[in-house]
Motif scaffolding. Structure first.
Motif, mmCIF file in Angstrom:
data_model
loop_
_atom_site.group_PDB
_atom_site.id
_atom_site.type_symbol
_atom_site.label_atom_id
_atom_site.label_comp_id
_atom_site.label_asym_id
_atom_site.label_seq_id
_atom_site.Cartn_x
_atom_site.Cartn_y
_atom_site.Cartn_z
ATOM 1 N N UNK A 191 23.176 -38.631 1.746
ATOM 2 C CA UNK A 191 23.238 -38.684 3.210
ATOM 3 C C UNK A 191 23.764 -37.386 3.828
ATOM 4 N N UNK A 192 24.281 -36.488 3.022
ATOM 5 C CA UNK A 192 24.901 -35.272 3.539
ATOM 6 C C UNK A 192 23.876 -34.350 4.197
ATOM 7 N N UNK A 193 24.312 -33.550 5.166
ATOM 8 C CA UNK A 193 23.397 -32.558 5.756
ATOM 9 C C UNK A 193 22.838 -31.641 4.677
ATOM 10 N N UNK A 194 21.542 -31.334 4.765
ATOM 11 C CA UNK A 194 20.917 -30.464 3.770
ATOM 12 C C UNK A 194 21.421 -29.024 3.913
ATOM 13 N N UNK A 195 21.455 -28.334 2.810
ATOM 14 C CA UNK A 195 21.907 -26.948 2.780
ATOM 15 C C UNK A 195 20.816 -25.963 3.178
ATOM 16 N N UNK A 196 19.557 -26.378 3.098
ATOM 17 C CA UNK A 196 18.414 -25.470 3.201
ATOM 18 C C UNK A 196 18.517 -24.439 4.318
ATOM 19 N N UNK A 197 18.771 -24.894 5.534
ATOM 20 C CA UNK A 197 18.776 -23.979 6.676
ATOM 21 C C UNK A 197 20.087 -23.227 6.830
ATOM 22 N N UNK A 198 21.050 -23.511 5.951
ATOM 23 C CA UNK A 198 22.376 -22.883 6.096
ATOM 24 C C UNK A 198 22.743 -21.946 4.946
ATOM 25 N N UNK A 199 21.918 -21.910 3.917
ATOM 26 C CA UNK A 199 22.252 -21.097 2.757
ATOM 27 C C UNK A 199 22.353 -19.612 3.081
ATOM 28 N N UNK A 200 21.598 -19.160 4.098
ATOM 29 C CA UNK A 200 21.647 -17.743 4.438
ATOM 30 C C UNK A 200 22.967 -17.368 5.115
ATOM 31 N N UNK A 201 23.806 -18.374 5.405
ATOM 32 C CA UNK A 201 25.110 -18.089 6.012
ATOM 33 C C UNK A 201 26.192 -17.824 4.965
ATOM 34 N N UNK A 202 25.880 -18.076 3.709
ATOM 35 C CA UNK A 202 26.871 -17.863 2.664
ATOM 36 C C UNK A 202 27.288 -16.405 2.619
ATOM 37 N N UNK A 203 28.584 -16.177 2.629
ATOM 38 C CA UNK A 203 29.108 -14.817 2.681
ATOM 39 C C UNK A 203 29.540 -14.296 1.318
ATOM 40 N N UNK A 204 29.533 -15.158 0.306
ATOM 41 C CA UNK A 204 30.025 -14.749 -1.004
ATOM 42 C C UNK A 204 28.871 -14.593 -1.989
ATOM 43 N N UNK A 205 29.017 -13.723 -2.971
ATOM 44 C CA UNK A 205 27.989 -13.582 -4.004
ATOM 45 C C UNK A 205 27.842 -14.889 -4.769
ATOM 46 N N UNK A 206 26.604 -15.257 -5.082
ATOM 47 C CA UNK A 206 26.358 -16.532 -5.758
ATOM 48 C C UNK A 206 25.479 -16.332 -6.993
ATOM 49 N N UNK A 207 25.815 -17.072 -8.026
ATOM 50 C CA UNK A 207 25.012 -17.143 -9.245
ATOM 51 C C UNK A 207 24.528 -18.575 -9.368
ATOM 52 N N UNK A 208 23.216 -18.753 -9.435
ATOM 53 C CA UNK A 208 22.626 -20.086 -9.545
ATOM 54 C C UNK A 208 21.984 -20.206 -10.924
ATOM 55 N N UNK A 209 22.430 -21.204 -11.683
ATOM 56 C CA UNK A 209 21.906 -21.439 -13.018
ATOM 57 C C UNK A 209 21.122 -22.744 -13.029
ATOM 58 N N UNK A 210 19.909 -22.706 -13.559
ATOM 59 C CA UNK A 210 19.071 -23.904 -13.562
ATOM 60 C C UNK A 210 18.348 -24.024 -14.898
ATOM 61 N N UNK A 211 18.377 -25.196 -15.489
ATOM 62 C CA UNK A 211 17.662 -25.422 -16.727
ATOM 63 C C UNK A 211 16.180 -25.634 -16.454
ATOM 64 N N UNK A 212 15.337 -24.916 -17.180
ATOM 65 C CA UNK A 212 13.895 -25.067 -16.979
ATOM 66 C C UNK A 212 13.410 -26.476 -17.300
ATOM 67 N N UNK A 213 14.159 -27.155 -18.168
ATOM 68 C CA UNK A 213 13.754 -28.501 -18.587
ATOM 69 C C UNK A 213 14.505 -29.605 -17.841
ATOM 70 N N UNK A 214 15.111 -29.255 -16.704
ATOM 71 C CA UNK A 214 15.871 -30.241 -15.938
ATOM 72 C C UNK A 214 14.936 -31.339 -15.431
ATOM 73 N N UNK A 215 15.193 -32.576 -15.839
ATOM 74 C CA UNK A 215 14.394 -33.702 -15.339
ATOM 75 C C UNK A 215 15.168 -34.517 -14.301
ATOM 76 N N UNK A 216 16.457 -34.201 -14.141
ATOM 77 C CA UNK A 216 17.269 -34.873 -13.128
ATOM 78 C C UNK A 216 16.965 -34.288 -11.743
ATOM 79 N N UNK A 217 17.072 -32.966 -11.643
ATOM 80 C CA UNK A 217 16.696 -32.247 -10.423
ATOM 81 C C UNK A 217 15.768 -31.117 -10.873
ATOM 82 N N UNK A 218 14.472 -31.357 -10.919
ATOM 83 C CA UNK A 218 13.516 -30.386 -11.455
ATOM 84 C C UNK A 218 13.650 -28.999 -10.824
ATOM 85 N N UNK A 219 13.315 -27.987 -11.627
ATOM 86 C CA UNK A 219 13.550 -26.598 -11.247
ATOM 87 C C UNK A 219 12.799 -26.199 -9.975
ATOM 88 N N UNK A 220 11.774 -26.928 -9.584
ATOM 89 C CA UNK A 220 11.060 -26.608 -8.345
ATOM 90 C C UNK A 220 11.987 -26.640 -7.137
#
Length: 262
Positions: A191-220
């Motif tokens: 139910x939380x507000x989506x991050x999509x339109x707000x991610x460009x407001x992040x002021x800190x460096x970010x590292x995003x790690x994603x498993x190519x075989x993720x079936x819980x939240x697919x890499x797409x």
């Protein structure tokens, strides 16, 4: 080392290790605990001070009957960071913990120096009603034995988990209030507000790690994070949703290197 701290009326459990000049805060995912980082705390502590938190409702932290919304969680983590006087701190969140970490960085950038997000759910479209893996994992709520818990945990990535981890998860999920907290936190993230339109407001460096075989939240669903201004996104082979468990040596190397860059 296991420690406890009182934040408001909630007694929170956390693990602390290492004496590095820089600190990293680890935030587990839905149904997890500090045990989720059993392959990471020790190695990361060789170069960093590591603080791993049990979010309220999970692990050994208190489990009051409240609304476990993302807003509640990032507010709680902010107070936790202030209480320990570790700001600004590198924050690493897995899954639900990544959603919390991203909101913390957006609302309290003064507390966050660097951000590591591991397969976070916060930018999913509203049409996403949960993957089959999530619904199989949710059977952990009805598990009446370590065996059933092990089966539910294995559903996350279609990979087996060891007996000790399953036993610990079963014991923690059997604590009063744990199952209610799981359901509330799951609903809170959805139910939380989506991050999509707000991610460009992040002021800190970010590292995003994603498993190519993720079936819980697919890499797409990593696409919104790829478009962040100050981000680097790493897609990891032979990894599912639990990147830090699937390839701990690689995870620890990437995360410690990123945290120490600043």
């Amino acid at each position: 080392m296991d420690k406890f701290v009182k934040i408001g009326k909630i007694r929170a459990h956390y693990v602390e290790a290492g004496r590095g000049k820089k600190t990293i805060l680890l935030i587990h995912g839905l149904g997890g605990s500090t045990d989720s980082w059993e392959n990471n705390i020790g190695p990361l502590s060789r170069r960093l001070r590591v603080v791993a938190l049990d979010l309220p409702g999970f692990g050994l932290s208190d489990k009051p009957r409240i609304n476990y919304s993302i807003k509640f969680y990032y507010g709680f983590v902010a107070r936790f960071v202030e209480s320990l006087k570790i700001a600004p701190v590198a924050v690493c969140g897995s899954s639900l913990g990544g959603h919390v970490a991203a909101e913390l960085a957006l609302h309290r950038p003064d507390l966050v120096s660097r951000l590591v997000l591991v397969c976070p759910p916060g930018a999913l479209p509203r049409s996403f009603k949960g993957s089959p893996a999530l619904w199989r994992y949710s059977k952990v709520l009805k598990a009446t034995s370590v065996k059933e818990t092990k089966e539910a945990l294995a559903a996350v990535d279609n990979k087996p988990v060891d007996d000790a981890y399953a036993r610990s998860a079963f014991e923690k999920m059997s604590m009063p209030g744990a199952r209610d907290a799981f359901l509330s936190a799951l609903a809170g993230s959805a139910k939380a507000p989506r991050l999509n339109s707000r991610l460009d407001r992040l002021q800190v460096p970010a590292l995003v790690l994603w498993g190519k075989d993720d079936i819980m939240i697919p890499v797409q669903y990593a696409q919104p994070f790829i478009q962040m201004k100050k981000s680097r996104v790493v897609l990891l082979e032979k990894c599912g949703h639990r990147v830090h468990r699937d390839r701990p040596e690689l995870f620890n190397s990437l995360v410690s290197g990123f945290a120490l860059e600043a």
